[in-house]
Write a protein that holds these residues in place. Sequence first.
Motif, PDB file in Angstrom:
ATOM      1  N   LEU A 220       0.842  -1.283  -0.068  1.00  0.00           N
ATOM      2  CA  LEU A 220      -0.037  -0.041   0.177  1.00  0.00           C
ATOM      3  C   LEU A 220       1.000   1.143  -0.007  1.00  0.00           C
ATOM      4  N   LEU A 221       1.761   1.157   0.616  1.00  0.00           N
ATOM      5  CA  LEU A 221       2.783   2.328   0.648  1.00  0.00           C
ATOM      6  C   LEU A 221       3.411   2.750  -0.536  1.00  0.00           C
ATOM      7  N   ARG A 222       3.734   1.613  -1.396  1.00  0.00           N
ATOM      8  CA  ARG A 222       4.316   1.815  -2.663  1.00  0.00           C
ATOM      9  C   ARG A 222       3.219   2.413  -3.540  1.00  0.00           C
ATOM     10  N   LEU A 223       2.094   1.717  -3.435  1.00  0.00           N
ATOM     11  CA  LEU A 223       0.865   2.213  -4.292  1.00  0.00           C
ATOM     12  C   LEU A 223       0.718   3.809  -4.189  1.00  0.00           C
ATOM     13  N   HIS A 224       0.376   3.917  -2.956  1.00  0.00           N
ATOM     14  CA  HIS A 224       0.173   5.328  -2.586  1.00  0.00           C
ATOM     15  C   HIS A 224       1.209   6.236  -3.114  1.00  0.00           C
ATOM     16  N   SER A 225       2.592   5.887  -2.862  1.00  0.00           N
ATOM     17  CA  SER A 225       3.573   6.625  -3.250  1.00  0.00           C
ATOM     18  C   SER A 225       3.516   7.051  -4.996  1.00  0.00           C
ATOM     19  N   LEU A 226       3.287   5.824  -5.721  1.00  0.00           N
ATOM     20  CA  LEU A 226       3.206   5.947  -6.967  1.00  0.00           C
ATOM     21  C   LEU A 226       1.933   6.860  -7.482  1.00  0.00           C
ATOM     22  N   LEU A 227       0.975   6.766  -6.531  1.00  0.00           N
ATOM     23  CA  LEU A 227      -0.221   7.443  -6.980  1.00  0.00           C
ATOM     24  C   LEU A 227      -0.221   8.967  -6.593  1.00  0.00           C
ATOM     25  N   GLY A 228       0.812   9.358  -5.923  1.00  0.00           N
ATOM     26  CA  GLY A 228       1.010  10.635  -5.492  1.00  0.00           C
ATOM     27  C   GLY A 228       0.320  11.176  -4.137  1.00  0.00           C
ATOM     28  N   ASP A 229      -0.321  10.059  -3.594  1.00  0.00           N
ATOM     29  CA  ASP A 229      -0.973  10.253  -2.331  1.00  0.00           C
ATOM     30  C   ASP A 229       0.070  10.145  -1.033  1.00  0.00           C
ATOM     31  N   TYR A 230       0.950  10.838  -1.003  1.00  0.00           N
ATOM     32  CA  TYR A 230       2.018  10.784   0.105  1.00  0.00           C
ATOM     33  C   TYR A 230       1.409  10.598   1.478  1.00  0.00           C
ATOM     34  N   TYR A 231       0.410  11.491   1.718  1.00  0.00           N
ATOM     35  CA  TYR A 231      -0.064  11.545   2.999  1.00  0.00           C
ATOM     36  C   TYR A 231      -0.628  10.144   3.518  1.00  0.00           C
ATOM     37  N   GLN A 232      -1.249   9.519   2.658  1.00  0.00           N
ATOM     38  CA  GLN A 232      -1.736   8.022   2.668  1.00  0.00           C
ATOM     39  C   GLN A 232      -0.673   7.040   3.012  1.00  0.00           C
ATOM     40  N   ALA A 233       0.475   7.275   2.122  1.00  0.00           N
ATOM     41  CA  ALA A 233       1.528   6.367   2.108  1.00  0.00           C
ATOM     42  C   ALA A 233       2.212   6.477   3.356  1.00  0.00           C
ATOM     43  N   ILE A 234       2.346   7.408   4.105  1.00  0.00           N
ATOM     44  CA  ILE A 234       3.003   7.631   5.333  1.00  0.00           C
ATOM     45  C   ILE A 234       2.331   7.149   6.419  1.00  0.00           C
ATOM     46  N   LYS A 235       0.800   7.427   6.197  1.00  0.00           N
ATOM     47  CA  LYS A 235       0.020   7.022   7.259  1.00  0.00           C
ATOM     48  C   LYS A 235      -0.315   5.494   7.288  1.00  0.00           C
ATOM     49  N   VAL A 236      -0.313   4.604   6.105  1.00  0.00           N
ATOM     50  CA  VAL A 236      -0.297   3.447   6.234  1.00  0.00           C
ATOM     51  C   VAL A 236       0.435   2.670   7.201  1.00  0.00           C
ATOM     52  N   LEU A 237       1.769   3.382   7.448  1.00  0.00           N
ATOM     53  CA  LEU A 237       2.888   2.894   8.001  1.00  0.00           C
ATOM     54  C   LEU A 237       2.797   3.289   9.580  1.00  0.00           C
ATOM     55  N   GLU A 238       1.587   3.781  10.025  1.00  0.00           N
ATOM     56  CA  GLU A 238       1.622   4.626  11.412  1.00  0.00           C
ATOM     57  C   GLU A 238       2.197   3.874  12.523  1.00  0.00           C
ATOM     58  N   ASN A 239       2.010   2.303  12.307  1.00  0.00           N
ATOM     59  CA  ASN A 239       2.425   1.680  13.785  1.00  0.00           C
ATOM     60  C   ASN A 239       3.764   0.867  13.211  1.00  0.00           C
ATOM     61  N   ILE A 240       4.363   1.270  12.298  1.00  0.00           N
ATOM     62  CA  ILE A 240       5.550   0.635  11.891  1.00  0.00           C
ATOM     63  C   ILE A 240       6.753   1.506  12.116  1.00  0.00           C
ATOM     64  N   GLU A 241       7.801   0.944  13.110  1.00  0.00           N
ATOM     65  CA  GLU A 241       9.109   1.567  13.336  1.00  0.00           C
ATOM     66  C   GLU A 241       9.948   1.443  12.075  1.00  0.00           C
ATOM     67  N   VAL A 242      10.077   2.267  10.904  1.00  0.00           N
ATOM     68  CA  VAL A 242      10.847   1.926  10.013  1.00  0.00           C
ATOM     69  C   VAL A 242      12.170   1.640  10.247  1.00  0.00           C
ATOM     70  N   HIS A 243      12.689   2.479  11.390  1.00  0.00           N
ATOM     71  CA  HIS A 243      14.247   2.195  11.374  1.00  0.00           C
ATOM     72  C   HIS A 243      14.382   0.829  12.466  1.00  0.00           C
ATOM     73  N   LYS A 244      13.374   0.410  13.095  1.00  0.00           N
ATOM     74  CA  LYS A 244      13.718  -0.556  14.094  1.00  0.00           C
ATOM     75  C   LYS A 244      13.785  -2.001  13.692  1.00  0.00           C
ATOM     76  N   LYS A 245      14.695  -2.771  13.918  1.00  0.00           N
ATOM     77  CA  LYS A 245      14.459  -4.138  13.786  1.00  0.00           C
ATOM     78  C   LYS A 245      13.322  -4.846  14.696  1.00  0.00           C
ATOM     79  N   SER A 246      12.522  -5.656  13.978  1.00  0.00           N
ATOM     80  CA  SER A 246      11.548  -6.341  14.717  1.00  0.00           C
ATOM     81  C   SER A 246      11.292  -7.685  14.079  1.00  0.00           C
ATOM     82  N   GLN A 247      10.374  -8.303  14.504  1.00  0.00           N
ATOM     83  CA  GLN A 247      10.162  -9.787  14.072  1.00  0.00           C
ATOM     84  C   GLN A 247       9.384  -9.773  12.755  1.00  0.00           C
TER      85      GLN A 247
END
Lengths: 496, 217
Positions: free
Chosen positions: A113-140
Amino acid sequence: MDMERSNLYKVPDNVKRFLVHFRNSIKQGNIYEIQNLYENRYKSSYTLIYLNSNNKIWNILCVLNVLHSLVDKSNIKRQLEVYASGGDPHSVAGDFGQHSLYKMLGYYSLVGLLRLHSLLGDYYQAIKVLENIEVHKKSQYTNVPACQISCSYFVGFAYMMMRRYADAIRTLTSILLYIQRTKQLFAAKSYQNDQINKQTEQMYHLLAICLVLHPQCIDESIQQVLRDKNYHYNYYNFFLMIKSTSKLSRCIICWQSVWFCIPSNDQINKQTEQMYHLLAICLVLHPQCIDESIQQNDQINKQTEQMYHLLAICLVLHPQCIDESIQQNDQINKQTEQMYHLLAICLVLHPQCIDESIQQNDQINKQTEQMYHLLAICLVLHPQCIDEISFQEFENCFLFACPKFLSATPPSVTDPSEATTDDYVKEAIKHQTQVGPGFDSHWRTEKKIIINLDFYIDNEMIHIADTKVAHRYGDFFIRKIIKFEELNKKLQAIKI
Amino acid sequence: MTQAELMKGSVDQLLVGIERYNPEHLSTLEKYVEVQCAENVYDLEANLAVLKLYQFHQNYNMKITSQILLKALTNFPHTDFILCKCLLSKDLCKEDPIDQIIYLADLLESCKFTQFWSRMHTIPDLFLNIEGFNDSIRKFVCHVVGITFQTIDKKLLSELLDGVEDSTLRLWVKKYGWKELDNGYIFIANQDENIKTKNITEKIEFENAATIMTSNV
């Protein structure tokens, strides 16, 4: 892997159908990322699904539908939320989400979804999709490097497009560092290697663009790569080129050029101590007197170029002291001009007496004047040559473009004279500001305010404050000492 | 309770998951945009959903689109306008009145406030339906002035705020806690305290070096 595969066959029919849809959407080339991941994980099932697929064309709504269904089904959002707050994701996973297959399907759907939204120019949604993911942290969830990398790539891209450059730089540097560290680990075995390399390259480009528009200190090793690749200069020139069309970037770029030139200057000084140095000087002054095999040596060539720089500096400062035949050298002339530029910038920022012969030099006067126009600090020396209004606009514009303006409360940096570097960094990290509308509650961002130059206007006087960060030697020495001790131990262990 | 508040709850329901892309909701969302303009409230999320639906079906309602863009202008200094612009097509950006609005956004972004006001007065029809538009822009102007100036000429400030009357100017000055000085200047804030030259040097404490020293023994 085996467990997941066996899970796959237990999948109820309706979810299998989703997978079919999913596969088809992938075939449209919308979400390559996921395709790769799935090929990796469910290779055996891939052929089966592929055979089942029909030729119906899937439009964007269907793709979104599939991804959203997968997200909902796996309850991944709730799981991530609980995981982020330190709880056990299993407790909220629900019937489907407990299986790791569904869980990962859900997770990758989010990335899709992040990718899709980015391609569609909807950057707000793109970032919001990942609201609960810490991009920098390693996790399971982050056990697939390619997924993590492309995820960061799109997050960085989305941030850049939203003009949140500081966030973009933070995201990109952290993933690039991760790649640097782990490159050896996945370089050999992963078939996604090509793709990762390509994306890494793209991220360096993105980072260079962000840094030109929003200069700040980044990790040394990344900076070094950028310097080697020369992206910085390329984009800098690129933005200079478009400056006539884009008014905003012009203002920003003028300021950037100030900071931008200084590190390279520094570097030159450092390099002068190297041993190729003398040779290079000879080469510049007497191009004929050197063996050809040496001339083709890369390092010498590099140094020669640097010598041209140095020589140009000398030329600016002491126009008389050089042989005429060299003076006609094109490269020197070009560099000299650049040096004049640099000198002019410095003079504008730190007005002080310099050698008179230089000050009267026409070229420098011309350049300085231009700088004054652009930087709008001419009130100090040439009060007549600037239009006050445009100057104020420029100043406003600069502050507006600063990251500072997004933060509701500026960070309270402790008394700088007493603060050590560590304190400063800690303070900066500690200070968390919410950025952007709507993200406040979802997307926590650590925002370091690293700005080298600040100013304010007091009626008609401009006060400028800059921040100087001294080099850190402590770590360097400690590393060397440890190395030395190890060596010492080894020596003592040797029995003769 | 205003109409916007009444609608907000139901609109939020429409934006969850895949429902967001359901074209049947478009009329409700469009109405919500109108309500936002009339009652001077703002909901970026709903507006982006409208633009997204337009984007998918390539069928932009000009009036609603320009209203959304103008509402985004009122939320400067946040980057809402860019977010909205990214969802428009390239051709659309060249059409009237979208191109006008984009030009206005450029002026605002580069802080050319006086130009912005004079441009705005040439096309007054555009802003008729939008409640509190001017004051929202003035709020942004005050924000920029607040972080830039220590003292400012009163005349200049009133120009930046679209040549407001003395009494109105006083209200703005009061609202932001600025002070009017006797000599025709306005004191904004003491920037001396925040904006200082800093030198950050490395200090190595004894604790930091202690481990090295003990290992040597």
